[in-house]
Design a protein around this motif. Structure first.
Motif, short mmCIF file in Angstrom:
data_model
loop_
_atom_site.label_atom_id
_atom_site.label_comp_id
_atom_site.label_asym_id
_atom_site.label_seq_id
_atom_site.Cartn_x
_atom_site.Cartn_y
_atom_site.Cartn_z
N VAL A 132 0.84 -1.26 -0.15
CA VAL A 132 -0.07 0.20 0.05
C VAL A 132 0.80 1.42 -0.07
O VAL A 132 1.98 1.41 0.45
N ILE A 133 0.33 2.23 -0.61
CA ILE A 133 0.91 3.70 -0.38
C ILE A 133 -0.40 4.46 -0.01
O ILE A 133 -1.36 4.47 -0.45
N GLY A 134 0.01 5.40 0.99
CA GLY A 134 -1.02 6.31 1.47
C GLY A 134 -0.91 7.74 0.92
O GLY A 134 0.19 8.17 0.80
N VAL A 135 -2.03 8.31 0.94
CA VAL A 135 -1.86 9.81 0.47
C VAL A 135 -2.97 10.47 1.61
O VAL A 135 -4.13 10.01 1.77
N PRO A 136 -2.43 11.29 2.56
CA PRO A 136 -3.16 11.88 3.48
C PRO A 136 -4.24 12.65 3.04
O PRO A 136 -3.85 13.63 2.20
N LYS A 137 -5.47 12.48 3.72
CA LYS A 137 -6.50 13.49 3.40
C LYS A 137 -7.28 13.53 4.61
O LYS A 137 -7.64 12.89 5.37
N THR A 138 -7.50 14.92 4.77
CA THR A 138 -8.69 15.35 5.93
C THR A 138 -8.71 16.85 5.94
O THR A 138 -7.76 17.48 5.94
N ILE A 139 -9.85 17.30 6.29
CA ILE A 139 -10.00 18.87 6.31
C ILE A 139 -9.58 19.13 7.88
O ILE A 139 -9.52 20.38 8.08
N ASP A 140 -9.27 18.16 8.64
CA ASP A 140 -9.05 18.44 10.11
C ASP A 140 -7.75 18.78 10.29
O ASP A 140 -7.36 19.34 11.42
N ASN A 141 -6.86 18.25 9.38
CA ASN A 141 -5.53 18.64 9.43
C ASN A 141 -4.83 18.02 10.70
O ASN A 141 -4.08 18.70 11.32
N ASP A 142 -5.27 16.96 10.87
CA ASP A 142 -4.84 16.33 12.42
C ASP A 142 -3.91 15.30 12.24
O ASP A 142 -3.70 14.25 13.15
N LEU A 143 -3.40 15.01 11.15
CA LEU A 143 -2.29 14.04 10.61
C LEU A 143 -0.81 14.64 11.14
O LEU A 143 -0.28 15.36 10.37
N SER A 144 -0.15 13.99 11.88
CA SER A 144 1.27 14.82 12.52
C SER A 144 2.15 14.47 11.56
O SER A 144 3.19 15.35 11.35
#
Ligand code: F6P
Length: 364
Positions: A132-144
């Protein structure tokens, strides 16, 4: 032999998902000759019978850059390790998912999602050997692991416009207006929008507030003739407990549900201490919908190309991220290990305090 990859979007949508898909396909299919199969509704498209997938080709990308939502559909209710069935039953369908990935001829998955979706992707890798390859997504901007997620600044833009609009009606009626914004357990949207929209008070989950301190700020404004005030409330914000302890995530969720939501609770707490009419407004999913702002389109495009770069280099098990202005990769395991809260001693909170914004608590 040409490479064949699956691509999916999971969790809540965020403006910019389609722009990532477009960039990945333009690079992977258009320039590197890969086959990319879109999986509908997160992992669910491969768990349904017949499978719900579609080929992602160059022509699928037409008009995608400014388009909100995700052309693949998404859900935050389909964990294959704890899959909801009829009558409230749950089952582990992860082996079935792994078999479907193999049967579809996919070498691996490119997963666009937030921490929950990335955690599932990581388990598919460690427990079933799925690359797997991840792409970070969230309106919360809570991924460190990443300095910024696309969708966040679009959401901040919507919340800022809402604050601008609330200002004029609040001033006309000499009211205290509360705007509740999303952000889950973190206050990034409230903090950024509060700064951008000139809020007088910012309430965030990281800083349990004292309603009397908030009211004192409103009264100080009234004393100098500013008869209205604007309070932005993150959906996870709660008043301080008398014993000073912080609620657990479950306690927070329960208190918010029982109290009718963060802005309703805040209004109930503050109203007895101020002589002004108060109204609350819950912005909700308006923050997630619509077209990404230019900076999100650019970041999403960079992340799409970054994901293709990771695939090309066989850096499976990594997630694209932005660090110090540069797009690169980080091991998924590191990416999902740390939730990013607002830094209470950071420059953003200090800046807000320095322009007179009240958080309802003394600085630490
Ligand atoms: O994580 C994104 C988010 O929009 C949060 O800010 C919010 O708490 C949640 O998703 C809302 O989820 P749903 O769309 O399921 O109501």
């Amino acid at each position: 032999m040409s490479r064949c990859l699956g691509l999916l979007t999971g969790g809540g949508d965020a403006p910019g998902l389609n722009a990532v898909i477009r960039a990945f396909v333009k690079r992977g299919v258009g320039q590197l000759g890969w086959t990319v199969i879109g999986i509908e509704d997160s992992f669910n498209g491969l768990l349904d019978s017949p499978h719900r997938t579609l080929p992602l080709e160059l022509r699928s990308c037409q008009g995608l850059l400014p388009r909100g939502g995700t052309i693949l559909g998404t859900t935050n209710r389909g964990d294959p390790f704890d899959f909801p069935g009829p009558d409230g039953t749950r089952s582990d369908r992860s082996a079935e998912l792994a078999a479907a990935i193999h049967d579809a001829g996919m070498e691996g998955l490119v997963v666009l999602g937030g921490d929950g979706t990335q955690a599932i992707a990581h388990r598919m890798m460690t427990e079933h050997g799925i690359p797997v390859i991840g792409v970070p997504k969230t309106i919360d901007n809570d991924l460190s692991a990443t300095d910024l997620t696309f969708g966040f600044l679009s959401a901040v833009g919507v919340a800022t416009e809402a604050l601008d609009r609330l200002h004029t009606t609040a001033e006309s009626h000499e009211r205290v207006m509360l705007l509740e914004v999303m952000g889950r357990d973190a206050g990034h949207i409230a903090l950024w929008a509060g700064l951008a929209g000139g809020a007088d008070v910012i309430l965030i989950p990281e800083i349990p507030y004292d309603a009397e301190m908030v009211a004192a700020k409103i009264r100080r404004r009234q004393e100098i003739g500013r008869l209205f005030s604007i309070v932005i409330v993150a959906e996870g914000a709660l008043p301080a407990r008398p014993d000073g302890t912080l609620p657990s995530a479950a306690e927070r969720k329960r208190a918010l549900a029982e109290g009718g939501g963060a802005s309703v609770i805040a209004m109930r707490e503050i109203q007895p201490h101020v002589d002004a009419e108060m109204r609350n407004c819950v912005l909700g999913h308006l923050q997630r919908g619509g077209s990404p702002v230019p900076i999100d389109r650019v970041l999403a495009t960079r992340f799409g190309v970054g994901a293709a770069d990771l695939v090309e280099a066989d850096r499976w098990g990594e997630m694209v991220r932005l660090k110090n202005g540069v797009v690169g990769g980080v091991p998924l395991v590191d990416a999902i290990s740390d939730y990013r809260f607002v830094d209470l001693e950071g420059e953003f909170v200090r800046t807000a305090r320095s322009v007179g914004i009240e958080f309802g608590a003394q600085p630490i």
